[in-house]
Scaffold this active site. Structure first.
Site, PDB file in Angstrom:
ATOM      1  CG  HIS A 110      18.235 140.934 -54.348  1.00  0.00           C
ATOM      2  ND1 HIS A 110      19.248 140.662 -55.242  1.00  0.00           N
ATOM      3  CD2 HIS A 110      18.060 139.419 -54.263  1.00  0.00           C
ATOM      4  CE1 HIS A 110      19.693 139.042 -55.354  1.00  0.00           C
ATOM      5  NE2 HIS A 110      18.846 138.424 -54.591  1.00  0.00           N
ATOM      6  CB  SER A 117      23.216 127.775 -55.485  1.00  0.00           C
ATOM      7  OG  SER A 117      23.868 128.169 -56.763  1.00  0.00           O
ATOM      8  CD  GLU A 128      19.589 136.004 -51.208  1.00  0.00           C
ATOM      9  OE1 GLU A 128      18.647 135.380 -51.711  1.00  0.00           O
ATOM     10  OE2 GLU A 128      20.010 137.679 -52.570  1.00  0.00           O
TER      11      GLU A 128
END
Ligand code: PGA
Length: 250
Positions: free
Chosen positions: A96, A211, A167
């Site tokens: 991540h 988002s 991401e």
């Protein structure tokens, strides 16, 4: 048709008590659907609570947000793969952007975590994504491809069962979402990289994160390149999360 994935990354929010309250409210609002899978990545200390409160729902999978690659030992503060599994996790996020950029995790460390999960027959979800300066320099695809190298050395059948989450760092927690078109372009590049390794084009699931909210989720999951979403902020409220996981998809 493969199932759309809706994954909640709770980050450092919701301890066991709040997680229990969240699940009671969420499960009352959102029943299982044959076309969708729901994944939850709670804080390590809430994994067991979330796993036990969703044990009756085969459409729901639980994962850890991070694991350490060593099986045990003097590693204060770390969580082993076996411990995550014992608590009810069947997978974990790896790489991540907050692990990479806040905690300085290297591509090699991400690869070690990924392998430890594979060896334990757990599902790693490999997160990749570029920073804003890398996007502006036109380096998005090379940066993502370099991060995909954590998969190097694994056999094709193993790679095929590892979901990827794209991401973009500039979209995480900022309110700026990649357009479905921007995301699809990178998803397409990820799929091509995997296909070049021998992977069947449709076997890998590629999620978008950054988002994602109630008002943009439909357009994202309606894009054929986007197999699901990984959601941080908007997954912390059971009402908005129930709305997101039931959003329309064309
Ligand atoms: P966000 O986070 O939805 O709050 O942008 C996504 C993530 O970090 O997985």
């Amino acid at each position: 048709m493969s199932k759309l994935v809706f994954a909640a990354n709770w980050k450092m929010h919701l301890g066991p008590g709040q997680a229990r309250e969240f699940m009671a409210e969420f499960l009352a609002r959102s029943g299982p659907r044959r076309d969708r899978e729901l994944w939850f990545f709670p804080s390590a200390i809430a994994v067991e609570t979330v796993a036990s409160s969703t044990a009756h729902r085969s459409d729901i999978l639980i994962g850890a947000q991070n694991v350490y690659w060593e099986p045990k030992g003097a590693f204060t503060g770390e969580l082993s793969v076996a411990m995550a599994k014992e608590a009810g996790a069947t997978g974990a996020l790896v790489g991540h952007s907050e692990r990479r950029h806040v905690f300085g995790e290297s591509i090699e460390e991400t690869a070690l975590k990924l392998r430890a999960l594979v060896e334990a027959e757990m599902t790693p979800v490999l997160c990749v994504g570029e920073k804003i300066e890398e996007r502006e320099a036109g380096a998005t695809i090379p940066v993502v491809e370099r991060q995909l190298e954590a998969l190097e050395g694994l056999d094709v059948a193993t790679i095929e069962r590892i979901p990827i989450a794209y991401e973009p760092v500039w979209a995480i927690g900022t309110g700026k979402t990649a357009t479905p078109r921007d995301a699809a372009e990178v998803h397409n590049a990820i799929r091509s990289w995997l296909v070049a390794k021998g992977v069947a084009p449709d076997s890998v699931r590629i999620l978008y994160g950054g988002s994602v909210k109630t008002d943009n989720v439909s357009s994202l999951v309606s894009d054929p390149e986007i197999d699901g979403v990984l959601v941080g902020g908007a997954s912390l409220d059971p009402v908005s999360w129930a709305e997101i996981v039931n959003a329309d998809a064309d």
